[in-house]
Design an enzyme around this catalytic site. Structure first.
Site, PDB file in Angstrom:
ATOM      1  N   GLU A  74       0.837  -1.195   0.000  1.00 12.93           N
ATOM      2  CA  GLU A  74       0.000   0.000   0.000  1.00 12.93           C
ATOM      3  C   GLU A  74       0.876   1.251   0.000  1.00 12.93           C
ATOM      4  OE1 GLU A  74      -3.307   0.301  -0.499  1.00 12.93           O
ATOM      5  OE2 GLU A  74      -2.496   2.311  -0.679  1.00 12.93           O
TER       6      GLU A  74
ATOM      7  N   LYS B 142       8.149  -1.722  -2.346  1.00 12.67           N
ATOM      8  CA  LYS B 142       7.517  -0.970  -1.251  1.00 12.67           C
ATOM      9  C   LYS B 142       8.596  -0.375  -0.325  1.00 12.67           C
ATOM     10  CE  LYS B 142       4.940   0.771   1.769  1.00 12.67           C
ATOM     11  NZ  LYS B 142       4.192   2.000   1.557  1.00 12.67           N
TER      12      LYS B 142
ATOM     13  N   ALA C 267      11.626  21.102   3.831  1.00 12.77           N
ATOM     14  CA  ALA C 267      12.468  20.875   5.012  1.00 12.77           C
ATOM     15  C   ALA C 267      11.579  20.855   6.252  1.00 12.77           C
ATOM     16  CB  ALA C 267      13.508  21.978   5.124  1.00 12.77           C
TER      17      ALA C 267
ATOM     18  N   CYS D 104       6.091   4.479   9.438  1.00 17.12           N
ATOM     19  CA  CYS D 104       6.729   3.615   8.435  1.00 17.12           C
ATOM     20  C   CYS D 104       8.111   3.999   7.942  1.00 17.12           C
ATOM     21  CB  CYS D 104       5.781   3.450   7.264  1.00 17.12           C
ATOM     22  SG  CYS D 104       4.345   2.497   7.760  1.00 17.12           S
TER      23      CYS D 104
ATOM     24  N   PHE E 160       2.264  13.540  13.609  1.00 17.81           N
ATOM     25  CA  PHE E 160       3.516  13.482  12.826  1.00 17.81           C
ATOM     26  C   PHE E 160       3.415  14.272  11.529  1.00 17.81           C
ATOM     27  CE2 PHE E 160       3.177  10.615   9.142  1.00 17.81           C
ATOM     28  CZ  PHE E 160       1.967   9.971   9.366  1.00 17.81           C
TER      29      PHE E 160
END
Ligand SMILES: NC(=O)C1=CN([C@@H]2O[C@H](COP(=O)(O)OP(=O)(O)OC[C@H]3O[C@@H](n4cnc5c(N)ncnc54)[C@H](O)[C@@H]3O)[C@@H](O)[C@H]2O)C=CC1
Ligand SMILES: O=C(O)[C@H]1O[C@H](OP(=O)(O)OP(=O)(O)OC[C@H]2O[C@@H](n3ccc(=O)[nH]c3=O)[C@H](O)[C@@H]2O)[C@H](O)[C@@H](O)[C@@H]1O
Length: 457
Positions: free
Chosen positions: A161, A220, A268, A276, A338
């Site tokens: 994915e 991936k 940046a 991941c 995040f």
């Protein structure tokens, strides 16, 4: 030609949930059942408050749930009924034992695979959706073939994915590509075709790529490594900018205008986060070492090392600027996720920043529009944090504001009001390059932006 009519997805997480909800949304003739061991998560999928915040997800789920989309903990029934099963369980970095800190922990993939083998009464196509090390499909096939009863066939496909959180639904509805790997045998190709037909309900066939199993598995890891490498490259350059007076946004723009480089993924930041990038690169590093390719391992490892350096560098700049001490000072941290448009905090740079601030005995006043309070308390067990309800509350009487997530709302705040309520000099550290430094400086702020020298007066 096998026609898929019934799909089961094992793992109702950030990938399994949205991915299979979109399949149900686009393929009304297919029954899609998403299963999980986690009863709370399944209950949330069946409620009005879905367990994941993702723009557009509610509409997709609410439209198909109870029609051809189901969420349940009755794993055995769903597996049995299905002719195609996605394995979309977590594959975190191993915490202990061989490969600790690098290798992917395949315990959940293996237990899901054994679960399929023990209950299957008919042949199945089993699809690796989780991100796994190269050749995991081989282990899955062996487990399935040696643990099932009767003369059943299991065709294993790799269908990694590529969605990004915050844009998952858009990415799933309009993917750049769908990748399906299979053993290049007549049966393997047939299974590959069957899954390709499912996607062909809404994805044009030129975007559906078919490869061998190992290419698909490796692609991936490679795609995530390339993406993260771009961020580490621009972040490495941001350090040079701060030292020279070059501006990282200008450098990124100038480089990105070269069609061979391209403009995307050159922002940046205080460092990449998410569940991941780091995990998959470390997995690639481990794989390279296992294959006796230490130079390859060292090359990719540097992408993660640079990311750690970037976070540390930002913290050091903050401490130095605040007159070399933040002890007993108060810092407003705007953003904890995040990235924007998600409530996910896994590997968020904000966590690292907070831990450093707390170690220096500062108090951190946190505001994030989507992250749940409980999640912040799970991520930060140390005392010294205050969770606030608004950016105005977060910044009241603080010494400095730190922007950790690029939420759009942070661009539009009433900074004059914020300035008035802060200690002076009022510092603002933009870890995402989203603020208008000149405007803030006119209000009176001392502005520090990643990839730029301090705004000169
Ligand atoms: N989060 C993301 O944006 C992306 C993640 N991936 C990959 O997809 C995989 C899944 O990631 P997420 O969805 O983020 O993980 P997640 O942790 O959100 O979800 C995984 C789910 O699997 C369930 N589970 C584990 N073992 C099970 C079993 N034996 N039977 C039933 N349920 C079981 C867990 O309870 C959990 O709810 C990982 O390999 C990840 O690397 C790939 C692309 C994007
Ligand atoms: O395998 C996965 O889990 C997914 O990982 C990433 O998706 P995701 O982590 O959800 O989000 P990204 O948009 O890639 O952002 C990752 C991190 O990099 C940061 N980033 C991104 C882009 C950029 O230019 N600069 C930058 O600092 C983001 O703020 C965030 O912290 C990839 O983009 C997906 O293709 C992949 O499927």
């Amino acid at each position: 030609m096998v026609q898929v009519k019934n799909i089961c997805c094992i793992g109702a997480g950030y990938v399994g949930g949205p991915t299979c909800a979109v399949i149900a949304y686009k393929c009304h003739h297919i029954k899609v059942t998403i299963v999980d061991l986690n009863t709370d998560r399944i209950a949330a999928w069946n409620s009005h408050q879905l367990p994941i915040y993702e723009p557009g997800l509610d509409e997709v789920v609410f439209e198909r749930r109870g029609k051809n989309l189901f969420f349940t903990t009755e794993i055995e029934d769903a597996v049995n009924e299905a002719d195609l099963i996605f394995v979309s369980v977590n594959t975190p970095t191993k915490k202990s034992g061989m490969g600790a800190g690098f290798a992917a922990d395949l315990v959940y993939v293996e237990s899901a695979t054994r679960g399929i083998a023990s209950v299957a009464k008919s042949s199945k196509i089993v699809v690796e959706k989780s991100t796994v090390p190269c050749r995991t499909a081989e282990s899955m096939r062996t487990i399935l073939e040696t643990n099932s009863t009767g003369n059943l066939r299991f065709d294993i496909l790799s269908n990694p994915e590529f969605l990004a959180e915050g844009t998952a639904i858009k990415d799933l509805l309009y993917p750049d590509r769908v990748l399906i790997g299979a053993l290049q045998t007549p049966e393997g190709r047939k299974a590959q075709q069957a899954l390709a037909e499912v996607y062909a309900n809404w994805v044009s066939t030129d975007r559906i790529i078919t490869t061998n199993l190992w290419s698909s598995e490796l692609s991936k890891l490679a795609a995530n490594a390339f993406l993260a490498q771009r961020i580490s490259s621009i972040n490495a350059l941001s350090a040079l900018c701060e030292a020279t007076g070059a501006d990282i946004d200008e450098v990124a723009y100038a480089c990105g205008r070269d069609a061979r480089i391209g403009p995307k993924f050159l922002k940046a930041s205080v460092g990449f986060g998410g569940s991941c990038f780091q995990k998959d690169i470390l997995n690639l590093v481990y794989l390279s070492e296992q294959l006796n390719l230490p130079e390859v391992a060292a090359y990719w490892k540097q992408v993660v090392d640079l990311n750690e350096y970037q976070k540390k560098r930002f913290v050091e700049r903050i401490i130095k600027t605040l007159f070399h001490t933040i002890t007993n000072k108060e810092i407003a941290l705007l953003g904890f996720a995040f990235k924007k448009d998600t409530g996910d905090t896994r590997e968020s740079a904000a966590i690292t920043l907070c831990k450093h601030f707390i170690q220096e005995r500062a108090t951190v006043r946190i505001y994030d529009p989507k992250v749940a309070d409980e999640q912040i308390f799970l991520d930060l067990t140390e005392p010294g944090i205050v969770i606030t309800r608004s950016p105005y509350d977060a910044s009241r009487n603080v010494d400095a504001i730190v922007i950790a997530t690029e939420w759009d709302e942070f661009k539009e705040l009433d900074y004059t009001r914020i300035y008035k309520n802060m200690k002076k000099p009022a510092f603002i550290f933009d870890g995402r390059l989203i603020l208008d430094a000149d405007k803030l400086q006119k209000i009176g702020f001392r502005v520090h932006t990643i990839g730029r020298k301090e705004n000169e007066k």
